[in-house]
Design a protein around this motif. Structure first.
Motif, short mmCIF file in Angstrom:
data_model
loop_
_atom_site.label_atom_id
_atom_site.label_comp_id
_atom_site.label_asym_id
_atom_site.label_seq_id
_atom_site.Cartn_x
_atom_site.Cartn_y
_atom_site.Cartn_z
N LEU A 1 -14.04 3.30 11.92
CA LEU A 1 -14.44 1.63 11.74
C LEU A 1 -13.72 1.22 10.21
N ILE A 2 -13.09 0.15 10.42
CA ILE A 2 -12.69 -0.37 9.33
C ILE A 2 -12.93 -2.04 9.41
N ALA A 3 -13.78 -2.60 8.32
CA ALA A 3 -14.32 -3.78 8.57
C ALA A 3 -13.84 -4.52 7.10
N VAL A 4 -13.20 -5.76 7.32
CA VAL A 4 -13.19 -6.58 6.42
C VAL A 4 -14.51 -7.38 6.10
N SER A 5 -14.89 -7.53 4.93
CA SER A 5 -16.08 -8.52 4.84
C SER A 5 -16.28 -8.78 3.62
N HIS A 6 -16.82 -10.09 3.44
CA HIS A 6 -17.50 -10.51 2.04
C HIS A 6 -19.06 -10.21 2.09
N ASP A 7 -19.58 -9.79 3.20
CA ASP A 7 -21.09 -9.51 3.18
C ASP A 7 -21.39 -8.14 2.59
N VAL B 1 0.97 -1.19 0.20
CA VAL B 1 -0.01 0.07 0.02
C VAL B 1 1.03 1.30 -0.01
N PRO B 2 1.20 1.88 -1.19
CA PRO B 2 2.02 2.90 -1.24
C PRO B 2 1.48 4.11 -0.34
N ASP B 3 0.27 4.47 -0.38
CA ASP B 3 -0.15 5.51 0.52
C ASP B 3 -1.73 5.39 0.57
N LEU B 4 -2.34 5.95 1.55
CA LEU B 4 -3.80 5.91 1.97
C LEU B 4 -4.01 6.71 3.07
N ASP B 5 -5.00 7.44 2.87
CA ASP B 5 -5.57 8.26 3.99
C ASP B 5 -7.01 8.17 4.29
N MET B 6 -7.38 8.25 5.59
CA MET B 6 -8.68 7.99 5.95
C MET B 6 -8.86 8.99 7.20
N PRO B 7 -10.05 9.93 6.94
CA PRO B 7 -10.25 10.85 7.87
C PRO B 7 -10.88 10.15 9.17
N ALA B 8 -10.62 11.03 10.20
CA ALA B 8 -11.06 10.50 11.59
C ALA B 8 -12.68 10.31 11.52
N GLY B 9 -13.19 9.19 12.00
CA GLY B 9 -14.63 8.84 11.97
C GLY B 9 -15.05 8.20 10.74
N SER B 10 -14.30 7.91 10.10
CA SER B 10 -14.67 7.13 8.68
C SER B 10 -15.04 5.78 9.05
N LEU B 11 -16.22 5.26 7.97
CA LEU B 11 -16.58 3.87 8.08
C LEU B 11 -16.13 3.35 6.68
N VAL B 12 -15.17 2.31 6.97
CA VAL B 12 -14.51 1.86 5.75
C VAL B 12 -14.57 0.40 5.56
N GLY B 13 -15.09 -0.14 4.38
CA GLY B 13 -15.13 -1.63 4.42
C GLY B 13 -13.91 -2.04 3.23
N ILE B 14 -13.43 -3.20 3.50
CA ILE B 14 -12.33 -3.90 2.74
C ILE B 14 -13.04 -5.20 2.34
N GLU B 15 -13.11 -5.12 1.03
CA GLU B 15 -13.66 -6.44 0.28
C GLU B 15 -12.65 -6.98 -0.71
N GLY B 16 -12.83 -8.25 -1.05
CA GLY B 16 -11.80 -8.83 -2.10
C GLY B 16 -11.94 -10.44 -1.75
#
Length: 228
Positions: free
Chosen positions: A196-202, A23-38
């Protein structure tokens, strides 16, 4: 309270030197809700565990002003205990304890002066998640899968950590229980301002996030707004 995230030059390799995540670079503001899929094996959980300081890596992961990899192992453990809550798909509850005791487990590892406050916060989280009253005193073995996962959420958020990392939190649940859990999790994190950072297939969970990252072969190949 929440924390922003800044990643730069992050890489994780296997013991044999194979690149698992970049991951060369990535920014997330405070309070973000981020999903990670794959797909399975794409590197989703590797990223999540790196964000918690549980995965050896190179580069920089900065939560607010603190770079995780500028800390030694003990300092990272203390930072994680104070700043990061984690939810796992298999709950990781102690079956000999009741719901309230499991939710307040963090209190056992804190200074005595903080324990009563943490137990009270755990009880508040259980109430918010619909597990107050007599349910709080029930052994977790007697609870449904959705209820056990709510106990795990209450435990992760009892210390009011500004960051919550979730690894497939609905994977062990039926659809109805998963939908109820998603509603509770999203409402609780939004109301508290937690990142919140959530890894999910859902896809139901993914659709409730603000932002969705797609990982393939250890790289982020898409970064989009969630489609509701």
């Amino acid at each position: 309270m929440s924390l922003p995230l800044t990643i730069s030059g992050l890489s994780v390799s296997s013991k044999r030197g194979r690149l698992l995540l970049s991951v060369p670079d990535l920014d997330m503001p405070a309070g973000s809700l981020v999903g990670i899929e794959g797909a399975s094996g794409a590197g989703k959980s590797t990223l999540l565990y790196a964000l918690a300081g549980l995965q050896e890596a190179k580069g920089s992961i900065r939560w607010g002003d603190q770079d995780l990899f500028a800390l030694n192992a003990g300092e990272r453990a203390r930072f994680r205990a104070n700043r990061i809550g984690m939810i796992f798909q298999d709950f990781l509850l102690f079956e000999e304890l009741d719901a309230g005791e499991n939710a307040a487990l963090t209190a056992l590892f804190r200074p005595r002066r903080e324990r009563a406050i943490l137990r009270a916060k755990a009880a508040e989280r259980l109430d918010f998640l619909g597990l107050g009253g007599e349910t709080r005193d029930r052994n977790v073995v007697s609870l449904s899968g959705g209820e056990r996962q709510r106990v795990a959420i209450a435990r992760a958020m009892a210390a009011e950590a500004p960051v919550l990392l979730a690894d497939e939190p609905t994977a062990s649940l039926d659809r109805a229980a998963a939908d109820r859990l998603i509603e509770d999790l999203v409402n609780l994190t939004r109301s508290s301002g937690t990142t919140l950072i959530a890894v999910s297939h859902d896809q139901t969970l993914i659709s409730r996030m603000d932002r969705v990252l797609t990982i393939r072969d250890g790289a982020i190949v898409a970064d989009r707004k969630a489609v509701r």
